[in-house]
Write an enzyme that holds these catalytic residues in place. Structure first.
Site, PDB file in Angstrom:
ATOM      1  N   HIS A  52       0.854  -1.158   0.003  1.00 13.12           N
ATOM      2  CA  HIS A  52      -0.033   0.053   0.299  1.00 13.12           C
ATOM      3  C   HIS A  52       0.708   1.242  -0.026  1.00 13.12           C
ATOM      4  O   HIS A  52       0.285   2.247  -0.349  1.00 13.12           O
ATOM      5  CB  HIS A  52      -1.169  -0.026   1.221  1.00 13.12           C
ATOM      6  CG  HIS A  52      -0.356   0.191   2.604  1.00 13.12           C
ATOM      7  ND1 HIS A  52      -0.102  -0.779   3.449  1.00 13.12           N
ATOM      8  CD2 HIS A  52      -0.164   1.598   3.144  1.00 13.12           C
ATOM      9  CE1 HIS A  52       0.339  -0.310   4.581  1.00 13.12           C
ATOM     10  NE2 HIS A  52       0.421   1.099   4.097  1.00 13.12           N
TER      11      HIS A  52
ATOM     12  N   ASP B 183       0.255  -7.761   1.673  1.00 16.24           N
ATOM     13  CA  ASP B 183       0.602  -6.241   1.838  1.00 16.24           C
ATOM     14  C   ASP B 183       1.838  -6.010   1.664  1.00 16.24           C
ATOM     15  O   ASP B 183       2.710  -5.318   2.225  1.00 16.24           O
ATOM     16  CB  ASP B 183      -0.013  -5.632   2.904  1.00 16.24           C
ATOM     17  CG  ASP B 183       0.120  -3.849   2.817  1.00 16.24           C
ATOM     18  OD1 ASP B 183       0.139  -3.513   1.483  1.00 16.24           O
ATOM     19  OD2 ASP B 183       0.153  -3.283   3.948  1.00 16.24           O
TER      20      ASP B 183
ATOM     21  N   SER C 137       5.005   2.670   7.567  1.00 12.74           N
ATOM     22  CA  SER C 137       4.491   1.591   6.762  1.00 12.74           C
ATOM     23  C   SER C 137       5.606   0.955   5.967  1.00 12.74           C
ATOM     24  O   SER C 137       6.153   1.720   5.360  1.00 12.74           O
ATOM     25  CB  SER C 137       3.320   1.683   6.095  1.00 12.74           C
ATOM     26  OG  SER C 137       2.155   1.910   6.800  1.00 12.74           O
TER      27      SER C 137
END
Length: 504
Positions: free
Chosen positions: A127, A157, A232
């Site tokens: 993402h 992910d 992230s």
């Protein structure tokens, strides 16, 4: 400017109770020593110093509709989570005349880490780089390199990037074994929260095997190390400086860290990274079954002492076990030597297995435990097959038939499945059994979510073809002293599920 600007700047959220699950950035590794004081290690400076060079900031840009042209002022590219983001959004994105104008570039930031210095391989979250037109990797010493996308996996992910190793001297870190991490072990994270690169935070493993409903293979490490937006894709380190997790999500009502973060365990990520590097895509094992949880009621109906395993609700046509090796109604309790305690355990262990591998599968069939041998297919091929199967349910619009015989049982009215009822409820030609024509309100069947148009194919693992068969099977179960009846139901398109109904 209020603190709510941080919340509105969040890119992707999933509601979790009263909080929001922000899938964006967080990393929380930490180092620990058996001799460390109860309040944590005295210092992590040496460990952090050796790892900072391998952790990178990921910068992406994307062309989006906006305002450009002579005299147009471009929107500033702010660090993700900047308190000024809302102000500039209001000023630049809501001006009259924006419609129909050329696109402009917007930028986002995340984290990542180098795993192979010789090849220039960088790992991050999918993402972080999704839909990006340009990707840049920024190192701690200020050097920036263009990155190319090697491969992505949306299910976990994970994304793999590649930079030119000749463009900069790279420092790499290696994956550790996340299965050895225990609740209470110290971990450390290095990342790029809110655009503040090279940020180090420390915490512990708060829990393991967390399922946050973000994907089919959820098995997250939970940590209380401070992680925020921009982290992230960054690494979660153990005390030896090994990556045991990739920080991926947080639970937060405000957008900032409240001490609940989640990392993809290295045990899951490593296989994905290897496949993306080798093939540019994932190649997961596939069993070709549809499954559902084994509840206490279902376990009792199947003669199982405890509720465990994955109940096979259907077999995908053309799949690896479409030869009768495994049947609908079987309960899988062990796969290739690994216990299947819950339904969610099975997809993960199958996906981690090699395509074409022959494995032993332990099942419970009609109360008897047995072992069958299965050769796995490839999940990516199976998904295409399954979608085609679900989309090709032909309806039988035959000539009108005479009225059917019916029966009332367990709060349901059931009837023969013929041309008339197939047409009325839109039931596919390949579905067989006894159709449910009506469900009484507040009945036991209604409580289980059973609806008119569904078809009873089996009761207590024996096929039924007429309303009389249904009455006979229910009567036999009552005579045996059973409290629940286990029904296999088919949807209009043939998808199967198991339901237990009280026979009080």
């Amino acid at each position: 400017m209020t603190s709510n600007s941080f919340l509105r700047a969040a890119r992707r959220t999933v509601t979790v109770g009263a909080a929001a699950l922000l899938i964006a950035a967080f990393t929380v590794p930490s180092l620990v020593s058996p001799t460390a004081a109860a309040d944590g290690p005295e210092s992590v400076a040496d460990l952090a110093q050796g790892l900072l060079g391998a952790v990178v900031n990921i910068s992406t840009s994307q062309r989006v509709k906006g305002t450009e042209g002579p005299g147009a002022v471009p929107m500033p590219q702010l660090p993700e989570g900047s308190p000024f983001q809302d102000f500039f959004d209001d000023f630049f994105k809501n001006r009259p005349g924006d419609q129909g104008n050329p696109s402009q570039k917007v930028q986002s930031l995340g984290s990542g880490f180098v795993v192979d210095a010789e090849e220039g391989i960088v790992v991050t979250n999918n993402h972080v780089i999704a839909d990006a037109d340009d990707i840049e990797v920024n190192f701690s010493d200020g050097v920036t390199l263009k990155a190319t996308l090697v491969g992505t996996d949306t299910k976990t992910d994970v994304a793999v990037l590649k930079v030119d190793p000749k463009g900069h001297k790279l420092t790499a870190v290696k994956f550790g074994d996340s299965s050895k991490m225990r609740v209470g072990d110290w971990v450390m994270a290095i990342g790029n929260p809110f655009g503040l690169g090279g940020t180090v935070t420390v915490g512990i493993v708060s829990a393991r095997n967390r399922d946050i409903n973000s994907g089919p293979y959820d098995d997250f490490i939970q940590t209380d190390a401070a992680i925020n937006r921009g982290n992230s894709g960054g690494p979660l380190f153990n005390s030896d400086g090994e990556v045991i997790g990739i920080n991926t999500a947080i639970i937060s009502p405000s957008g900032g860290s409240i001490g609940i973060g989640f990392s993809i365990p290295s045990q899951l990520a490593l296989g994905v990274v290897d496949q993306l590097r080798q093939f540019g895509e994932t190649r997961r094992g596939w069993l070709g079954v549809r499954i559902q949880p084994v509840t206490d009621d279902i376990a009792e109906s199947l003669g199982m002492a405890t509720a465990k395993g994955a109940l096979v609700a259907g077999i995908i046509k053309g799949g690896p076990v479409d030869n009768g090796t495994i049947l609908a109604g079987d309960v899988i309790i062990k796969f290739d030597g690994r216990d299947v305690n819950e339904m969610r355990d099975l997809p993960r262990v199958v996906a981690e297995s090699t395509v074409g591998k022959a494995v032993d599968v332990v099942i419970v069939r009609k109360g008897v435990e047995q072992t069958v041998k299965v050769t796995l297919g490839r999940l990516e091929d199976g998904e295409k097959l399954a979608s085609g199967e679900n989309g090709n349910a032909d309806q039988d619009n035959g000539d009108e038939a005479p009225a059917v015989s019916t029966a009332s049982v367990l709060g349901m009215t059931v009837g023969e499945l013929n041309d008339e009822t197939r047409t009325k409820f839109g039931i596919a030609a390949e579905v067989s059994g006894v159709v449910i024509t009506e469900v009484a309100k507040d009945s036991a069947a209604a409580e289980r979510g059973i609806q008119a148009g569904e078809v009873i194919t089996e009761i207590a693992q024996e096929s039924v073809a007429t309303p009389k068969d249904v009455m006979d099977r229910i009567g036999a179960l009552k005579e045996q002293g059973r409290k629940n009846a286990l029904l296999m139901l088919a949807s209009k398109t043939g998808e199967l599920r198991f339901v237990t109904i009280r026979m009080d």
